[in-house]
Design an enzyme around this catalytic site. Structure first.
Site, short mmCIF file in Angstrom:
data_model
loop_
_atom_site.label_atom_id
_atom_site.label_comp_id
_atom_site.label_asym_id
_atom_site.label_seq_id
_atom_site.Cartn_x
_atom_site.Cartn_y
_atom_site.Cartn_z
N SER A 44 -30.21 -21.16 23.51
CA SER A 44 -30.08 -22.17 24.56
C SER A 44 -29.85 -21.50 25.91
O SER A 44 -28.88 -20.76 26.09
CB SER A 44 -28.92 -23.10 24.23
OG SER A 44 -28.71 -23.97 25.32
N MET A 50 -31.21 -34.84 28.25
CA MET A 50 -29.97 -35.63 28.17
C MET A 50 -29.86 -36.36 29.50
O MET A 50 -29.07 -36.00 30.37
CB MET A 50 -28.77 -34.70 27.92
CG MET A 50 -28.72 -34.17 26.49
SD MET A 50 -27.71 -32.69 26.32
CE MET A 50 -28.94 -31.44 26.72
N GLY A 56 -23.58 -32.30 26.15
CA GLY A 56 -23.00 -32.12 27.49
C GLY A 56 -22.59 -30.70 27.82
O GLY A 56 -22.73 -30.29 28.97
N PHE A 57 -22.10 -29.97 26.83
CA PHE A 57 -21.60 -28.63 27.13
C PHE A 57 -21.87 -27.68 25.96
O PHE A 57 -21.86 -28.11 24.80
CB PHE A 57 -20.08 -28.67 27.37
CG PHE A 57 -19.72 -29.50 28.57
CD1 PHE A 57 -19.73 -28.97 29.85
CD2 PHE A 57 -19.44 -30.86 28.41
CE1 PHE A 57 -19.44 -29.76 30.95
CE2 PHE A 57 -19.15 -31.66 29.52
CZ PHE A 57 -19.15 -31.11 30.79
N GLY A 58 -22.07 -26.41 26.31
CA GLY A 58 -22.12 -25.38 25.29
C GLY A 58 -20.69 -25.02 24.88
O GLY A 58 -19.72 -25.46 25.52
N GLY A 90 -25.87 -27.33 18.66
CA GLY A 90 -24.47 -27.47 19.08
C GLY A 90 -23.50 -26.88 18.08
O GLY A 90 -23.44 -27.30 16.92
N GLY A 91 -22.78 -25.86 18.55
CA GLY A 91 -21.72 -25.28 17.71
C GLY A 91 -22.21 -24.42 16.55
O GLY A 91 -21.42 -24.09 15.66
N GLY A 123 -26.38 -21.32 21.53
CA GLY A 123 -26.06 -20.81 22.86
C GLY A 123 -25.01 -19.73 22.75
O GLY A 123 -25.33 -18.53 22.71
#
Ligand code: DX5
Ligand code: ZN
Length: 214
Positions: free
Chosen positions: A7, A67, A141-143, A173-174, A194
């Site tokens: 990412s 998004m 929304g966030f890494g 994500g995660g 990411g």
């Protein structure tokens, strides 16, 4: 073999060009390009100009994750800039068939995604029209957030509902070297990562660890 999509959100934005060539050398399969509008999610990221310029210097396929509150307005910008895949959130489209068709008109692969609390059944009516399903492992929304463990069950359910259709199953994500194997076992074809790709000393080692290669 599972594909790895680093990412861009976690790359060093002062040297995107070098980051992309390092990712190619390290064995990345796709580049995950998160577009956030400060409205659908409380963060702002990249616009089409960055995509267009990075696409010129990279041979990776660009996997755009929208998004944004108004995907229909943004799709032409990213399609014309060179996106290879465009995924939009089911929560944001008033007419998903129209949004899917808009992407298809550009001969770009279409993905549908949803927030962790949205019922997977909300996307199943569109499975005969799309190329990719993106399951979120965190709230978008966030890494750098922690993976929700029940994501593995959602991957498994999505896989079952996809059945024999030619749809790629992507997880975002995660993802790290601890939970990647469970995602792969549950049916993931593409892992977005990411933090776990861009930390430490070697992108190649990080990518290998996600694939489960020793
Ligand atoms: C989150 C983004 C992700 C994010 C993943 O909203 O969609 O693509 O960059 O980053 P990590 O792997 O750090 O969770
Ligand atoms: Zn993403």
């Amino acid at each position: 073999m599972v594909k790895i999509a680093p990412s861009l959100l976690s790359a060093n934005s002062a040297s995107f060009g070098k980051e992309l060539s390092d990712l190619e050398t390290a064995g990345a399969d796709l580049l995950h390009f998160d577009v956030m509008d400060g409205h659908f999610v409380p963060n702002l990221t990249f616009g089409p100009k960055i995509l267009k310029e990075l696409k010129k210097i990279s041979s990776l396929d660009f996997d755009v994750h929208l998004m944004v509150t108004n995907p229909d307005a943004c799709i032409p910008w990213f399609a014309e800039a060179g996106a290879d895949f465009i995924s939009f959130h089911i929560e944001t489209s008033t007419d998903p068939i129209k949004t899917i068709q808009l992407i298809k008109n550009y001969k770009i692969k279409v993905g549908l995604t949803l927030k962790p609390n949205t019922d997977i059944k909300s996307i199943t009516p569109y499975f005969d029209l799309i190329d990719l399903v993106l399951i979120m492992g965190v709230q978008p929304g966030f890494g750098g957030q922690k993976f929700f463990p029940d994501t593995v069950d959602r991957i498994q359910l999505a896989k079952k509902l996809i059945g024999s259709r030619p749809i790629l199953l992507e997880v975002d994500g995660g993802i790290n070297s601890q939970n990647a194997s469970a995602c792969i076992k549950a049916g993931a074809d593409i892992l977005v990562a990411g933090t776990s790709v861009f930390s430490g000393n070697s992108y190649a080692e990080n990518i290998k660890a996600l694939r489960g290669d020793k």
